[in-house]
Design an enzyme around this catalytic site. Structure first.
Site, PDB file in Angstrom:
ATOM      1  N   ASP A  72       0.846  -1.205   0.000  1.00 55.17           N
ATOM      2  CA  ASP A  72       0.000   0.000   0.000  1.00 55.17           C
ATOM      3  C   ASP A  72       0.881   1.254   0.000  1.00 55.17           C
ATOM      4  O   ASP A  72       0.545   2.264  -0.631  1.00 55.17           O
ATOM      5  CB  ASP A  72      -0.941  -0.003   1.215  1.00 55.17           C
ATOM      6  CG  ASP A  72      -2.300   0.608   0.900  1.00 55.17           C
ATOM      7  OD1 ASP A  72      -2.480   1.115  -0.224  1.00 55.17           O
ATOM      8  OD2 ASP A  72      -3.194   0.591   1.768  1.00 55.17           O
ATOM      9  N   HIS A 118       2.280   3.096  -3.357  1.00 55.14           N
ATOM     10  CA  HIS A 118       1.620   4.216  -4.034  1.00 55.14           C
ATOM     11  C   HIS A 118       2.393   5.527  -3.822  1.00 55.14           C
ATOM     12  O   HIS A 118       2.480   6.362  -4.712  1.00 55.14           O
ATOM     13  CB  HIS A 118       0.190   4.413  -3.489  1.00 55.14           C
ATOM     14  CG  HIS A 118      -0.777   3.355  -3.913  1.00 55.14           C
ATOM     15  ND1 HIS A 118      -1.145   3.174  -5.223  1.00 55.14           N
ATOM     16  CD2 HIS A 118      -1.475   2.434  -3.206  1.00 55.14           C
ATOM     17  CE1 HIS A 118      -2.041   2.185  -5.300  1.00 55.14           C
ATOM     18  NE2 HIS A 118      -2.250   1.713  -4.081  1.00 55.14           N
ATOM     19  N   HIS A 129      -7.846  -3.283   8.327  1.00 62.50           N
ATOM     20  CA  HIS A 129      -6.871  -2.461   7.604  1.00 62.50           C
ATOM     21  C   HIS A 129      -7.468  -1.062   7.541  1.00 62.50           C
ATOM     22  O   HIS A 129      -8.600  -0.902   7.095  1.00 62.50           O
ATOM     23  CB  HIS A 129      -6.672  -3.058   6.205  1.00 62.50           C
ATOM     24  CG  HIS A 129      -5.866  -2.213   5.252  1.00 62.50           C
ATOM     25  ND1 HIS A 129      -4.573  -2.547   4.891  1.00 62.50           N
ATOM     26  CD2 HIS A 129      -6.165  -1.085   4.572  1.00 62.50           C
ATOM     27  CE1 HIS A 129      -4.109  -1.646   4.025  1.00 62.50           C
ATOM     28  NE2 HIS A 129      -5.066  -0.747   3.807  1.00 62.50           N
ATOM     29  N   HIS A 137      -7.136   3.424   7.096  1.00 61.02           N
ATOM     30  CA  HIS A 137      -6.456   4.603   6.537  1.00 61.02           C
ATOM     31  C   HIS A 137      -6.737   5.797   7.428  1.00 61.02           C
ATOM     32  O   HIS A 137      -7.711   5.820   8.174  1.00 61.02           O
ATOM     33  CB  HIS A 137      -6.892   4.854   5.090  1.00 61.02           C
ATOM     34  CG  HIS A 137      -6.203   3.934   4.128  1.00 61.02           C
ATOM     35  ND1 HIS A 137      -5.064   4.285   3.457  1.00 61.02           N
ATOM     36  CD2 HIS A 137      -6.481   2.659   3.763  1.00 61.02           C
ATOM     37  CE1 HIS A 137      -4.664   3.268   2.702  1.00 61.02           C
ATOM     38  NE2 HIS A 137      -5.506   2.261   2.867  1.00 61.02           N
ATOM     39  N   TYR A 139     -13.432   6.785  -3.383  1.00 58.43           N
ATOM     40  CA  TYR A 139     -12.108   6.368  -3.836  1.00 58.43           C
ATOM     41  C   TYR A 139     -11.228   7.591  -4.042  1.00 58.43           C
ATOM     42  O   TYR A 139     -11.675   8.575  -4.635  1.00 58.43           O
ATOM     43  CB  TYR A 139     -12.213   5.636  -5.173  1.00 58.43           C
ATOM     44  CG  TYR A 139     -12.731   4.237  -5.060  1.00 58.43           C
ATOM     45  CD1 TYR A 139     -11.855   3.160  -4.913  1.00 58.43           C
ATOM     46  CD2 TYR A 139     -14.095   3.983  -5.086  1.00 58.43           C
ATOM     47  CE1 TYR A 139     -12.332   1.871  -4.801  1.00 58.43           C
ATOM     48  CE2 TYR A 139     -14.579   2.695  -4.968  1.00 58.43           C
ATOM     49  CZ  TYR A 139     -13.692   1.640  -4.828  1.00 58.43           C
ATOM     50  OH  TYR A 139     -14.162   0.369  -4.716  1.00 58.43           O
TER      51      TYR A 139
END
Lengths: 344, 344
Positions: free
Chosen positions: B13, B16, B193, B195, B288
């Site tokens: 991840d 990116h 998981h 963010h 997104y």
């Protein structure tokens, strides 16, 4: 749902990040942007409170009175707040601050030392100021102690009492339990001021609200030393997402950070707040960030890990002014290592 | 207290953040530092999963198989994991990944599309891989839907099912309730998981654990696009502070970030992860992050605020591949404004 009153401390706690070097115009433009976004209370001045500008705490570009006068001239709705730490600021300073336009005074003491706020809270109330009792380093005390200290501030006349997580060392459940206990046992509203050392500032603020806090602090883009404070725009986003009423406009507060504050910070060549290993260890150990430099020096001298020194200081609940203790702790750790590992 | 199994996704991840441009030596040194710190599972490869390196998702400096082979050669204890999104990666790719040293496969689908993981999960299990079902954008579904989709993955043979907050849009209570519901109704262990778009990554991870999750993801220094992931070192600090057992050494994982990862990121001229208005709005709207560029273009064209477009897309639960919708949403918002404010 009940409304949150937001105090933004970009111009006070965030001042540490720019070494208190805002120009008067910078302060005015940031304060105006905060007011336009709907922030209720705008705190400003030296990071260490009223008249913190000194050889001990670092000289500001201007003194607090110049800042207060300048910002008061542009505010029409938001309340102007100053922080006062008894021993740094005096009652005479408070009078002058009021005269120049301060309407809210936050009297800050260590969580176990509310006694020293008596004179200042009483004086502030007599002057007709909205008065906040501000209990710092609250992670060092249990909820019963915090309550007893908060009760003192309440008895002196404080309009609000804050539980302040100065080291960013608290976790959401702990914040919830403590605030709930205060709420159940005090008559005045409760506030919470958080730091992001363990990445918990926004979560702790939400926990505080859910437990009954009415006053929450933030700073634009989280501006503050190390990992910084609870970012005001993130706080507002989360409150809005949960349908919790507040007076701040999300887009305007985001723009205040992007269009007004960030260019000023970048222009000064300063860093935007971000966690690093130092700020993480401050939160993990639960110590004053001012210990870091001393701990690093002691680490060099005694060949022990800075982090072990911090953890030990946190365990001993060392408070400000006990920097000498750092040497002793480092010395003991060095000797312990020798005893534990005699062949080294 | 029960132990947490930590998966670090710095090298997947987090890829990116460096546009998938790690050299093989960089990948190896970061992976080795993670293993030395005690990380249980190390995920690597293109940010968009196995064979994501393409004109669509951006070419990596190396392909995933080169990365797997290189990293497998230095690991002795930690499990090497790869992510596979059905439609990007195939079963043939999976076989090759296994042959080169991958031991864990995470099969990722949108939260409502677990069906498409059947073939890949079954194949992975047949190959003897430890297989994780990875439900992305979980904030878009209610807990009953998440459970039904998770049950599908369990029925295909998944060893663990993850609830993944891809947009960083979830709040701690929501994570707690969802994970608790999964835990009560599934036989396999649960993972989370997170963010950091709303500043909740660490708090959500702690909530997930308290609700019954056994697997938690992090990335060093939070490396990841925008606001990034849950920083592994911060996760470990908080777990340790709460006395929650895990295999990671706090000081070593901090050093891995400071001494190994940061110099690589800085050397590439890349930014350390930090929230900004874009990442905040992604979390607030629950969309997104790949929508951002399209929404900005549509904002220019239709003279509507990018943020209104994102919020509307979030409300409509737009998913990846529906970028055309952005034009329509912007167009409608522009016309709505005209109707509302005819004199403009």
């Amino acid at each position: 749902m009940r409304k949150v009153i937001i105090t933004d401390t970009t111009l006070r706690d965030g001042s540490h990040s720019v070494f208190h070097q805002h120009t008067l115009d910078e302060m005015k433009s940031i304060a105006k942007a905060l007011e336009d976004a709907g922030v209720d209370i705008i705190e400003l001045g030296h990071g260490d409170g009223l008249t913190g500008s000194s050889i001990n705490y670092g000289f500001g570009l201007h003194n607090d009175f110049e800042y207060i006068e300048a910002v008061a001239s542009v505010l029409t709705k938001a309340k102007l707040a100053v922080l006062l730490i008894p021993g740094i600021g005096t009652i005479e300073h408070l009078e002058k601050a009021k005269e120049l336009g301060a309407e809210v005074i936050r009297v800050a003491t260590h969580v176990t030392e509310a006694d020293v706020s008596e004179q200042h809270i009483k004086a502030a109330k007599e002057m007709g100021l909205f008065t906040v009792g501000f209990l710092m380093m609250a992670h060092m005390a249990d909820k019963e102690t915090i309550l007893q200290e908060a009760k003192k501030m309440e008895s002196y006349g404080a309009d609000v009492v804050y539980m302040t997580d100065s080291s960013g060392a608290m976790l959401p459940d702990e914040v919830y339990e403590n605030i709930k206990y205060l709420k159940e046992n005090l008559n005045v509203p409760i506030g919470h001021h958080s730091h992001n050392n363990l990445g918990m500032a926004v979560a702790n603020s939400l926990s505080a609200y859910k437990a009954g806090a009415d006053y929450i602090d933030g700073s634009l883009i989280g501006l503050g030393a190390g990992a910084g404070n609870c970012p005001t725009e993130m706080l507002v986003a989360v409150l809005d997402k949960q349908g919790i009423e507040n007076n701040v406009d999300l887009y305007k507060i985001i723009d205040a950070g992007d269009d007004v504050l960030k260019p000023i910070i970048v222009n000064k060549g300063r860093e935007l707040p971000r966690f690093n290993s130092d700020s993480l260890m401050v939160g993990y150990a639960g110590v004053y960030s001012s210990f870091m430099l001393h701990a690093k020096n002691a680490s060099e001298r005694f060949k022990v890990d800075t982090r072990d020194i911090l953890v030990e200081l946190g365990r001993k609940k060392a408070v400000g002014g006990q920097e000498d203790w750092i040497i002793e702790v480092a010395h003991n750790l060095a000797n312990k290592d020798k005893i534990m590992q005699p062949t080294k």
